[in-house]
Design an enzyme around this catalytic site. Structure first.
Site, PDB file in Angstrom:
ATOM      1  CG  HIS A  80      -2.140  -0.899   1.002  1.00 40.38           C
ATOM      2  ND1 HIS A  80      -3.425  -0.501   1.266  1.00 40.38           N
ATOM      3  CD2 HIS A  80      -2.239  -2.176   0.533  1.00 40.38           C
ATOM      4  CE1 HIS A  80      -4.267  -1.484   0.976  1.00 40.38           C
ATOM      5  NE2 HIS A  80      -3.555  -2.511   0.533  1.00 40.38           N
ATOM      6  CG  ASN A 108      -4.339   2.769   2.698  1.00 41.60           C
ATOM      7  OD1 ASN A 108      -4.036   1.720   2.144  1.00 41.60           O
ATOM      8  ND2 ASN A 108      -3.910   3.945   2.265  1.00 41.60           N
ATOM      9  CG  HIS A 209      -4.194 -11.956  -1.695  1.00 40.37           C
ATOM     10  ND1 HIS A 209      -5.193 -11.601  -2.567  1.00 40.37           N
ATOM     11  CD2 HIS A 209      -3.782 -10.785  -1.135  1.00 40.37           C
ATOM     12  CE1 HIS A 209      -5.372 -10.297  -2.548  1.00 40.37           C
ATOM     13  NE2 HIS A 209      -4.520  -9.777  -1.692  1.00 40.37           N
TER      14      HIS A 209
END
Length: 358
Positions: A80, A108, A209
């Site tokens: 991010h 976020n 992930h």
């Protein structure tokens, strides 16, 4: 399904500690040289902070020994940061009088508070040993690499020398640069192509992930009111128990086979129609990325190799080096003496906008 146990995680951490002294930059698993941005170096802190990587890894081992879930939080923080305005630690900055910072942008909001705390704790430990010579952005990059490595993934070299940014991005810029979990593969490929990532890079980065959690609200659109036909029925039924409504505040693991171990089981999930997000499962549906998913599912070493390449590339997105930026004394606040800091104007957007895929 093999779910990671505390004993298996402890074994990974112990194994990592035993191997750590013998690892070197040359062991980063890449199939071709990755160009390094001018101003970055593999040995940037060799003289000013030679124990830097030991400090980071040693502290993270103590954190992960009781909470391995923080590895996913630190990895996501790096994603991010880099995808929005480059790897400049802008995501760590608090908001200002002119408006909220990147942390308040919808994608976020689910970043782990503990991840921010860990970066601050590392910042203090490093400064106590070396003085204020290491940037917050370099700490974030190293913490992400060691989060991957200490949870079972590949070790890769991290070129260092980043400086911390003086501004944070607007809410709109943040949303534009973080692909939501509802995006299909074509959208993600297009978005990341603008950052010079090819399809192999995109599929490899999505492999992050293989560890971590998701909130139900990021994927219940695939369950209600009509189930996504690309989702395995048993998998869907289990998710409906965890997420009984579209606005459930519950969470579930991203990788049902080994949620706390960094491996290639995420791709096995996709081949079995057990990807959690649209942005995950569509990588196996899309003709451009399907073969890459299959190759990673069948060959973990190949996945690790391509993941290392993609992470080194990602870690150099729009970095600040040399006299640009600063080395923050406090990772959440720009240095008081820096007169060039100007807070960005903020565009108001509804908080209901989608969370980020990464």
């Amino acid at each position: 399904m093999a779910i990671a146990t505390k004993s298996s995680i402890a074994f990974l951490l112990i194994s990592s500690l035993l191997l750590a002294p013998y690892l070197s930059v040359s062991e980063a698993t890449v199939d071709a040289p990755v160009p390094i941005v001018s101003g970055l170096s593999w040995t940037f802190y060799q003289n000013s902070c030679p124990t830097l990587e030991f400090i980071v890894r040693n502290y993270l081992m103590s954190v992960f020994s009781t909470d391995i879930g923080q590895a996913a939080g630190l990895l996501r923080l790096h994603f991010h940061d880099c995808f929005v305005q480059g790897c400049d630690a802008s995501v760590l900055l608090d908001g200002s009088a002119s408006g909220p910072g990147e942390q308040q942008a919808p994608p976020n909001l689910s970043l782990r508070a503990r991840a921010f705390e860990i970066i601050d704790e590392l910042r203090n430990r490093i400064e106590n040993t070396c003085g204020r010579v290491v940037s917050c952005s370099d700490i974030v990059a190293l913490a992400a690499r060691d989060s991957v490595y200490l949870s079972g993934g590949p070790y890769y070299g991290v070129p260092l020398g980043r400086r911390d940014g003086l501004t944070f991005a607007t809410l709109n810029v943040t949303l534009q640069n973080l692909p939501p979990p509802t995006a299909n593969a074509s959208t993600i490929l297009s978005m990341l192509a603008t950052k010079n990532f090819d399809p192999t890079d995109v599929v490899a980065l999505s492999g992050g992930h293989t560890i971590g959690l998701s909130h139900c609200t990021s994927f219940t659109g695939r369950l209600y009111p009509t189930q996504d036909p690309t989702m395995d029925q048993t998998f869907a039924n289990n998710l409906k128990v965890i997420c009984p409504t579209t606005n459930s505040t519950n969470t579930t693991v991203l990788d049902i086979r080994s949620p706390n171990i960094f491996d290639n089981k995420y791709y096995v999930d996709l081949m079995n129609r057990q990807g959690l997000f649209t942005s995950d499962q569509d990588l196996y549906t899309n003709s451009t990325t399907r073969g890459i998913v299959t190759s990673f599912a069948l060959n973990q070493s190949l996945f690790f190799e391509k993941f290392a390449v993609a992470m080194i590339k990602m870690g150099q997105l729009s970095v600040l080096t040399g006299n640009n930026g600063e080395i923050r004394a406090n990772c959440s606040v720009r240095n008081a003496g820096n007169k060039s800091y100007l807070a960005s104007a903020v565009e108001e957007l509804p908080v209901e906008e989608a969370r980020s895929e990464f």
